[in-house]
Design an enzyme around this catalytic site. Structure first.
Site, PDB file in Angstrom:
ATOM      1  N   ASN A  27       0.799  -1.222   0.000  1.00  0.00           N
ATOM      2  CA  ASN A  27       0.000   0.000   0.000  1.00  0.00           C
ATOM      3  C   ASN A  27       0.834   1.275   0.000  1.00  0.00           C
ATOM      4  O   ASN A  27       0.340   2.338  -0.393  1.00  0.00           O
ATOM      5  CB  ASN A  27      -0.915  -0.025   1.238  1.00  0.00           C
ATOM      6  CG  ASN A  27      -1.585   1.315   1.489  1.00  0.00           C
ATOM      7  OD1 ASN A  27      -2.480   1.716   0.765  1.00  0.00           O
ATOM      8  ND2 ASN A  27      -1.133   2.012   2.529  1.00  0.00           N
ATOM      9  N   SER A  43      -3.287   0.048  -6.221  1.00  0.00           N
ATOM     10  CA  SER A  43      -2.976   0.913  -7.360  1.00  0.00           C
ATOM     11  C   SER A  43      -3.948   2.094  -7.292  1.00  0.00           C
ATOM     12  O   SER A  43      -4.110   2.704  -6.242  1.00  0.00           O
ATOM     13  CB  SER A  43      -3.099   0.120  -8.672  1.00  0.00           C
ATOM     14  OG  SER A  43      -2.822   0.931  -9.785  1.00  0.00           O
ATOM     15  N   TYR A  52       3.162   9.670 -11.686  1.00  0.00           N
ATOM     16  CA  TYR A  52       2.363   8.789 -10.837  1.00  0.00           C
ATOM     17  C   TYR A  52       1.752   7.683 -11.696  1.00  0.00           C
ATOM     18  O   TYR A  52       1.787   6.503 -11.337  1.00  0.00           O
ATOM     19  CB  TYR A  52       1.274   9.601 -10.137  1.00  0.00           C
ATOM     20  CG  TYR A  52       0.387   8.804  -9.211  1.00  0.00           C
ATOM     21  CD1 TYR A  52       0.832   8.416  -7.954  1.00  0.00           C
ATOM     22  CD2 TYR A  52      -0.904   8.454  -9.593  1.00  0.00           C
ATOM     23  CE1 TYR A  52       0.018   7.686  -7.099  1.00  0.00           C
ATOM     24  CE2 TYR A  52      -1.731   7.731  -8.746  1.00  0.00           C
ATOM     25  CZ  TYR A  52      -1.264   7.348  -7.500  1.00  0.00           C
ATOM     26  OH  TYR A  52      -2.077   6.624  -6.659  1.00  0.00           O
ATOM     27  N   LYS A  74       2.085   3.566 -11.604  1.00  0.00           N
ATOM     28  CA  LYS A  74       0.919   2.707 -11.392  1.00  0.00           C
ATOM     29  C   LYS A  74       0.640   1.804 -12.593  1.00  0.00           C
ATOM     30  O   LYS A  74       0.277   0.634 -12.425  1.00  0.00           O
ATOM     31  CB  LYS A  74      -0.319   3.563 -11.068  1.00  0.00           C
ATOM     32  CG  LYS A  74      -0.252   4.248  -9.715  1.00  0.00           C
ATOM     33  CD  LYS A  74      -0.093   3.248  -8.568  1.00  0.00           C
ATOM     34  CE  LYS A  74      -0.168   3.909  -7.199  1.00  0.00           C
ATOM     35  NZ  LYS A  74       0.019   2.934  -6.102  1.00  0.00           N
TER      36      LYS A  74
END
Length: 292
Positions: A83, A134, A148, A152
């Site tokens: 996470n 994700s 980012y 991801k």
């Protein structure tokens, strides 16, 4: 029977919410974070059911040591939740190399490290679940989040491959894709000096929306944490779990648009087949859409 969880990035957001909920229902949690003192209140309340360790997922040796120690100390772990995350909010030109490295090293390489460190132990058990957090941004994109998204989309590609490789060992892997949620993540985003050249672009529009509060955050973080727990309890192992109406709508629109563009290039795709091979007939005609 209680379940034992290993969760990274538990100081706030989904990691903290998951830890609170799991402990409250009687599960054990190995909670890892950069500042373990952030969970001293939970440690005082739940005692040995909360195992705490300092962990920076950008440190490969520390990841290996902490994951191994958690398995050995707790006698096995049922669920790994990768996470920990980091974000940088800037256009492609505004971001520094250092910021790019930090988001890739945390979200992509850090997540890979955690999963790889856990796999030998999960294989030895012959069972286990992995939840990789994700976002909608792992399947679609928004201006000012390019790096980012790079992290991801990268971790989703890795996990999609890994899920197929590890299924024979009794290990399930699910990519969890929350939408925009008020978890405090937005306030922790790294920014960069603004280039005036981008003032009249979509990047500036999104930046202003975040600044004035008009950027919609429609999802309930507590409901998202509950949905993740419920998924594990159900025993189901979907490859992806979209969470949020924005995730569902935005990702679906992105997939439909990509498929339409893909189909539009059918002729040129087949045109480059070697002349000595029989060209296969496509499974559908260009323009044939099964999704409405």
């Amino acid at each position: 029977m209680s379940t034992t969880w290993f969760i990274t990035g538990t100081s706030s957001g989904f990691g903290r919410l998951l830890t609170e909920r799991l402990l409250a229902r009687g599960d054990r949690v190995a909670a890892t974070l950069r500042r373990p003192e952030a969970l001293t209140d939970l440690r005082a309340r739940y005692g040995d059911r909360l195992w705490l360790a300092q962990l920076d997922v950008t440190d490969p040796e520390q990841v290996q040591r902490v994951v191994t120690e958690a398995f050995e100390t707790l006698g096995g772990i049922d669920v790994i939740v990768s996470n920990a995350g980091h974000g940088v909010f800037a256009s492609v030109e505004e971001t520094s190399d250092e910021q790019i490295r930090r988001v890739i090293d945390t979200n992509l390489l850090g997540s890979i490290r955690v999963i790889r460190a856990a796999l030998p132990h999960l294989r030895a058990q012959g069972r286990g679940r992995i939840l990789q957090v994700s976002s909608a941004g792992g399947q679609t994109t928004y201006p000012n989040f390019s790096y980012y998204h790079a992290s991801k989309w990268g971790i989703e590609g890795f996990c999609e491959t890994a899920a197929r490789e590890i299924a024979p060992f009794g290990i399930g892997l699910t990519i969890v894709e929350p939408g925009a949620t008020p978890t405090g993540f937005g306030s922790a985003l790294e920014a960069a000096p603004i280039m005036p050249e981008y003032e009249n672009t979509p990047a500036a529009e999104v930046r202003r929306a975040l600044a004035d509060g008009s950027f919609d955050l429609p999802n309930d973080p507590q409901k998202i944490a509950d949905a993740m727990i419920n998924l594990v309890d159900s025993g189901e192992t979907p490859l992806r779990l979209p969470l949020g109406s924005d995730t569902y709508d935005d990702v679906r629109a992105s997939l439909v648009a990509r498929l339409a563009e893909h189909d539009a290039h059918r002729a040129v795709a087949f045109s480059v087949t070697r002349d000595d091979l029989t060209r296969p007939e496509p499974a559908f005609e260009a323009g044939d859409q099964t999704a409405s």
